[in-house]
Design a protein around this motif. Structure first.
Motif, PDB file in Angstrom:
ATOM      1  N   THR A 111       0.882  -1.146   0.175  1.00 28.46           N
ATOM      2  CA  THR A 111       0.016   0.084   0.013  1.00 28.46           C
ATOM      3  C   THR A 111       0.954   1.144   0.113  1.00 28.46           C
ATOM      4  O   THR A 111       0.397   2.215  -0.544  1.00 28.46           O
ATOM      5  CB  THR A 111      -0.881  -0.063   1.187  1.00 28.46           C
ATOM      6  N   LEU A 112       1.757   1.072   0.791  1.00 28.09           N
ATOM      7  CA  LEU A 112       2.845   2.502   0.864  1.00 28.09           C
ATOM      8  C   LEU A 112       3.567   2.685  -0.497  1.00 28.09           C
ATOM      9  O   LEU A 112       3.796   3.638  -0.796  1.00 28.09           O
ATOM     10  CB  LEU A 112       3.909   2.173   1.911  1.00 28.09           C
ATOM     11  N   ASN A 113       3.821   1.505  -1.097  1.00 26.11           N
ATOM     12  CA  ASN A 113       4.416   1.570  -2.665  1.00 26.11           C
ATOM     13  C   ASN A 113       3.370   2.382  -3.507  1.00 26.11           C
ATOM     14  O   ASN A 113       3.737   3.225  -4.258  1.00 26.11           O
ATOM     15  CB  ASN A 113       4.732   0.412  -3.169  1.00 26.11           C
ATOM     16  N   TYR A 114       2.294   1.874  -3.285  1.00 27.64           N
ATOM     17  CA  TYR A 114       1.249   2.842  -4.206  1.00 27.64           C
ATOM     18  C   TYR A 114       0.860   4.159  -4.024  1.00 27.64           C
ATOM     19  O   TYR A 114       0.954   4.841  -4.828  1.00 27.64           O
ATOM     20  CB  TYR A 114      -0.224   1.939  -4.087  1.00 27.64           C
ATOM     21  N   LEU A 115       0.998   4.262  -2.549  1.00 26.64           N
ATOM     22  CA  LEU A 115       0.803   5.754  -2.234  1.00 26.64           C
ATOM     23  C   LEU A 115       2.036   6.425  -2.589  1.00 26.64           C
ATOM     24  O   LEU A 115       1.784   7.667  -3.019  1.00 26.64           O
ATOM     25  CB  LEU A 115       0.762   5.675  -0.590  1.00 26.64           C
ATOM     26  N   LYS A 116       3.282   5.946  -2.634  1.00 24.61           N
ATOM     27  CA  LYS A 116       4.182   6.661  -3.222  1.00 24.61           C
ATOM     28  C   LYS A 116       4.143   7.075  -4.716  1.00 24.61           C
ATOM     29  O   LYS A 116       4.728   8.161  -4.976  1.00 24.61           O
ATOM     30  CB  LYS A 116       5.756   5.709  -2.963  1.00 24.61           C
ATOM     31  N   ILE A 117       3.789   5.979  -5.403  1.00 24.16           N
ATOM     32  CA  ILE A 117       3.304   6.408  -6.639  1.00 24.16           C
ATOM     33  C   ILE A 117       2.540   7.628  -6.937  1.00 24.16           C
ATOM     34  O   ILE A 117       2.535   8.301  -7.794  1.00 24.16           O
ATOM     35  CB  ILE A 117       3.189   5.141  -7.487  1.00 24.16           C
ATOM     36  N   MET A 118       1.390   7.251  -6.222  1.00 20.95           N
ATOM     37  CA  MET A 118       0.351   8.299  -6.214  1.00 20.95           C
ATOM     38  C   MET A 118       0.893   9.857  -6.041  1.00 20.95           C
ATOM     39  O   MET A 118       0.357  10.580  -6.564  1.00 20.95           O
ATOM     40  CB  MET A 118      -0.726   8.136  -5.524  1.00 20.95           C
ATOM     41  N   LYS A 119       1.719   9.874  -4.842  1.00 23.36           N
ATOM     42  CA  LYS A 119       2.246  11.015  -4.320  1.00 23.36           C
ATOM     43  C   LYS A 119       3.294  11.590  -5.343  1.00 23.36           C
ATOM     44  O   LYS A 119       3.057  12.730  -5.845  1.00 23.36           O
ATOM     45  CB  LYS A 119       3.251  10.771  -3.097  1.00 23.36           C
TER      46      LYS A 119
END
Length: 485
Positions: free
Chosen positions: A271-279
């Motif tokens: 989830t953190l990786n996806y959030l990093k991509i989103m950010k």
């Protein structure tokens, strides 16, 4: 002696008329002016042979030549007046002129009254006919009316004077010739005045047409400017509208990311990786909208500088060192070097940040792993030079003149993922030029690029040095500028 002096005066008048007409015909290429010039030249020869005829009495050859030149002078003058009236003369008329000339030559020696009729009735009647045509033409031009009147009055005067010479006046030849010369002078003068007036009207008409064209083009340009302004306002509005939801999304991402980091659960890594991509993509959208807003401000003339005296060497050094972590992630070495330890100049620190971060992000973007980027500063001729040099792919020669244009991108199939909007370097150029400076590009394919910023070493008198060093470079600014790496 008296007659010779009179003829010399007539010769001088004719020569002056011929010279004026010839000069005028070279300036205004009108056929009737050229014909009038020829008529006056023929008139000069008429006067010359009249002088000879006055000296050598009763010489049939000189008489005949004088008559030939006299008739030729009149025929060419009549031809000029018909040309002025745009009346075409039939080709058969030249044969009539030849026959009249032959009859006149013969009658001069055998039937003088017939010669007088040809000179004073036939030819003068043609002038009167032309004068009537001129007056009948629908034209309010005063010179043209005077031309018509002179073509009527002087020939009638000559006919009347000839009648008086036969019945009353003796030795009126000189006065008769003077009347004819005055007629020629009047016709030439009025034709020149009419030509000048027509040229003035044509010039004014041409000026009016050009003014209308300029007016139409101005309207087109103004309309194009209005449309362009509307486009820029639309882009600015869209950019603002785009940035607002992005900021909301980005704030939400930060809160979720913070909460997941606190829990420190291994299941949250994905989830953190996806959030990093989103950010990261939120940063890219913010960068794009910021660039659009800034370009809109520049186009609309609303972009302003907030100038303060700052220690520019420290500013550039801090900006350069702040991007080292991003460069190290890609295996790129950053070098900062300067010939000057301290330099105070007046500049807008925020905009200098944008310029440097843009150039450094471009350098990192197009420099391969194990590459090198060097930031170098020196002063020369009261100008500050800041260069950003890399050993990346370089820019092709055909692109170097266009690289600072809006929406221009370096096309390279191997670097498709690194392409941006093509606004960054255009923005760099505008911001540097707002400081009174300029940007120079030096590049060779596969050898890298060198962007040199040249800023004038100006200061604001009476102002202290701005306290920029305590503020530092915001990490968010760097992340936004480097979001498309």
């Amino acid at each position: 002696m008296h007659n010779i002096m009179f003829f010399l005066i007539m010769l001088f008048i004719y020569s002056t008329l011929a010279l004026i007409s010839i000069v005028f015909s070279t300036i205004y290429s009108k056929k009737y002016i050229g014909l009038i010039s020829v008529s006056h030249v023929l008139g000069i020869f008429t006067v010359i042979f009249s002088i000879l005829n006055n000296i050598i009495k009763l010489n049939p050859i000189i008489n005949s030549v004088t008559v030939i030149f006299f008739l030729a002078t009149n025929f060419v003058a009549i031809l000029a007046l018909f040309n002025f009236m745009n009346i075409r003369i039939k080709s058969s008329c030249k044969y009539i002129a030849i026959i009249i000339t032959l009859i006149d030559i013969i009658s001069l020696n055998f039937i003088p009254s017939l010669s007088v009729f040809i000179h004073k009735v036939l030819i003068m009647s043609i002038y009167i006919f032309i004068g009537i045509l001129v007056l009948k033409s629908n034209n309010n031009n005063i010179s043209k009316k005077c031309l018509g009147i002179s073509c009527i009055v002087f020939p009638i005067s000559q006919i009347i004077f000839e009648i008086l010479m036969i019945s009353v006046i003796d030795n009126g030849f000189n006065l008769d010739l003077a009347l004819y010369v005055i007629q020629s002078l009047a016709c030439s003068l009025f034709l020149i005045l009419i030509t000048l007036d027509n040229e003035r009207k044509d010039f004014n008409k041409h000026v009016n047409i050009l003014e209308e064209k300029v007016k139409d083009k101005d309207e087109i340009i103004n309309r194009a400017n209005e449309i362009d302004k509307m486009k820029m306002e639309f882009l600015a509005n869209i950019s603002h509208e785009l940035r607002t939801p992005v900021n909301v999304i980005f704030s939400s991402i930060q809160l979720v990311e913070l909460d997941l980091n606190k829990n420190n659960l291994s299941s949250n890594r994905k989830t953190l990786n996806y959030l990093k991509i989103m950010k990261q993509n939120c940063y890219r959208l913010i960068k794009l909208s910021n660039n659009f807003i800034d370009m809109s401000k520049i186009e609309a003339g609303f972009m302003e500088l907030n100038l303060h005296n700052v220690e520019i060497v420290k500013v550039i050094e801090d900006i350069t060192l702040s991007i080292v972590p991003f460069a190290e992630e890609r295996g790129i070495n950053i070098i900062f070097d300067t010939e000057i330890e301290e330099k105070i100049i007046a500049c807008d620190v925020e905009k200098i940040e944008r310029v440097m971060l843009n150039l450094l992000s471009n350098a990192i973007k197009f420099t391969p792993k194990d590459g090198e980027i060097e930031v170098y500063m020196y002063e020369s001729d009261n100008n500050l030079y800041i260069s950003v040099k890399d050993n990346g792919i370089g820019i092709p020669k055909y692109m170097q003149d266009r690289i600072f244009d809006r929406f221009t991108q370096v096309k390279d199939g191997l670097l498709k993922e690194n392409e941006g909007s093509g606004i960054g370097l255009s923005l760099v150029k505008y911001l540097v030029e707002m400081h009174g400076g300029r940007v120079i590009l030096e590049s060779d394919m596969n050898k890298g690029c060198k962007f040199s910023i040249i800023l004038p070493c100006n200061i604001i008198k009476g102002e202290d040095i701005g306290n920029f060093n305590d503020n530092g470079i915001g990490m968010k600014k760097i992340e936004i500028e480097f979001s498309d790496l």
